[in-house]
Motif scaffolding. Structure first.
Motif, mmCIF file in Angstrom:
data_model
loop_
_atom_site.group_PDB
_atom_site.id
_atom_site.type_symbol
_atom_site.label_atom_id
_atom_site.label_comp_id
_atom_site.label_asym_id
_atom_site.label_seq_id
_atom_site.Cartn_x
_atom_site.Cartn_y
_atom_site.Cartn_z
ATOM 1 N N LEU A 1 2.820 9.439 6.936
ATOM 2 C CA LEU A 1 2.844 8.674 8.225
ATOM 3 C C LEU A 1 4.118 8.001 8.370
ATOM 4 O O LEU A 1 4.600 7.953 9.380
ATOM 5 C CB LEU A 1 1.699 7.879 8.337
ATOM 6 C CG LEU A 1 0.212 8.698 8.291
ATOM 7 C CD1 LEU A 1 -0.622 7.511 8.416
ATOM 8 C CD2 LEU A 1 0.191 9.637 9.603
ATOM 9 N N ASP A 2 4.681 7.655 7.120
ATOM 10 C CA ASP A 2 5.799 6.809 7.072
ATOM 11 C C ASP A 2 6.068 6.602 5.661
ATOM 12 O O ASP A 2 5.485 6.888 4.522
ATOM 13 C CB ASP A 2 5.469 5.241 7.391
ATOM 14 C CG ASP A 2 6.617 4.559 8.270
ATOM 15 O OD1 ASP A 2 7.760 5.093 8.064
ATOM 16 O OD2 ASP A 2 6.301 3.572 9.134
ATOM 17 N N ILE A 3 7.761 6.327 5.476
ATOM 18 C CA ILE A 3 8.338 6.018 4.259
ATOM 19 C C ILE A 3 8.869 5.009 4.319
ATOM 20 O O ILE A 3 9.976 4.868 5.405
ATOM 21 C CB ILE A 3 9.044 7.391 3.812
ATOM 22 C CG1 ILE A 3 8.397 8.664 3.883
ATOM 23 C CG2 ILE A 3 9.907 7.093 2.562
ATOM 24 C CD1 ILE A 3 9.207 10.034 3.546
ATOM 25 N N HIS A 4 8.880 3.927 3.463
ATOM 26 C CA HIS A 4 9.455 2.713 3.396
ATOM 27 C C HIS A 4 10.574 2.763 2.120
ATOM 28 O O HIS A 4 10.181 3.174 1.219
ATOM 29 C CB HIS A 4 8.721 1.567 3.244
ATOM 30 C CG HIS A 4 7.684 1.633 4.344
ATOM 31 N ND1 HIS A 4 7.590 0.571 5.398
ATOM 32 C CD2 HIS A 4 6.477 2.200 4.617
ATOM 33 C CE1 HIS A 4 6.555 0.717 6.167
ATOM 34 N NE2 HIS A 4 6.044 1.836 5.692
ATOM 35 N N ARG A 5 11.715 2.211 2.351
ATOM 36 C CA ARG A 5 12.723 2.146 1.250
ATOM 37 C C ARG A 5 13.199 0.723 1.241
ATOM 38 O O ARG A 5 13.535 -0.031 2.328
ATOM 39 C CB ARG A 5 13.992 3.030 1.803
ATOM 40 C CG ARG A 5 13.774 4.565 2.064
ATOM 41 C CD ARG A 5 14.950 5.196 2.305
ATOM 42 N NE ARG A 5 14.766 6.382 2.857
ATOM 43 C CZ ARG A 5 15.659 7.467 3.015
ATOM 44 N NH1 ARG A 5 16.901 7.168 2.534
ATOM 45 N NH2 ARG A 5 15.440 8.741 3.399
#
Length: 252
Positions: free
Chosen positions: A170-174
């Motif tokens: 659903l999402d990738i945070h960096r």
């Protein structure tokens, strides 16, 4: 080479460093933004990263547990990452904080997480970016001040494993501490230039959801209608209403 589970001494050494303390704060802050948007009754952290339940304290789920591998304080029980002492489908959300990087078999750990998750459950994975400055230093052997023993896994590799297990990413945070002028970003932020500028950030958080659709809603209604308490894990009682419902179903 056999991968060693993270040791308590290594965790304490890492937390005592400025990098470790700052990154812990960034990861907790990002989880505090993500977790309130997830739903269910139970959340399980697998791995000793963080301090007790601090990484999952923002979760709205009433039942929580931390199954550690290093025996740190605040853990509900200690287990091996590849063999979880839980029945199938008892957790609505599972957090793997750098657990894949220390697991003897990251594939087995992901399969165990998949087994323990309810249908449509979520898995959250914290990892170190092998393409960051930390990753470059690790490859050339300059590991001073870096988390010892971790096997850095790329986001793409972990996402491929998730897709094979029928998860939707659903999402990738960096985010990271080495580039303080770059704010933490998520894939859904809509600012692609700023997102790609964070390609060298040291840490990432992947949010994924199972695609599995239950054959019948009867078990889910049973879980919601009949709360209970699961038996002790390693001498510590873990409040998992879903585990109790599963045992009642099995006994019948």
């Amino acid at each position: 080479m056999h991968q060693q589970e993270v040791r308590l001494s290594e965790l304490r050494r890492w937390r005592a460093t400025t990098r470790g303390s700052n990154l812990d704060g960034l990861e907790r802050a990002r989880l505090q933004q993500v977790l309130p948007g997830l739903f269910g009754r139970s959340i399980l952290q697998i791995g000793s990263w963080g301090h007790g339940e601090q990484l999952i304290d923002a979760a709205p789920m009433p039942f929580r547990a931390v199954l550690g591998t290093a025996g740190a304080s605040g853990e509900s029980a200690v287990t091996r990452s590849g063999a979880l002492p839980l029945p199938k489908g008892v957790a609505d959300v599972i957090l793997l904080p750098h657990s894949l990087e220390y697991a003897s078999s990251p594939h087995r750990l992901l399969r165990e997480a998949d087994r323990v998750l309810t249908s449509r459950g979520h898995v959250l994975i914290l990892g170190f970016n092998p393409f960051s400055w930390w990753g470059v230093r690790k490859r050339v052997g300059a590991t001073a001040g870096l988390p010892l023993g971790a096997r850095f896994l790329s986001r793409h590799r972990v996402c491929d494993w998730l897709h094979l297990l029928d998860f939707d990413v659903l999402d990738i945070h960096r985010f990271g501490v080495g580039l303080p002028w770059l704010r933490p970003t998520a894939r859904s932020d809509g600012q692609r230039l700023r997102y790609w500028c964070n390609v060298a950030a040291e840490s990432y958080l992947i949010v994924a959801r199972k695609r599995t659709i239950p054959v019948t809603p009867v078990q889910q209604r049973w879980r919601q209608a009949r709360p209970g308490v699961a038996p002790a894990l390693g001498g510590v009682r873990v409040s998992f209403e879903a585990a109790a419902a599963r045992r009642r179903t099995d006994n019948h």
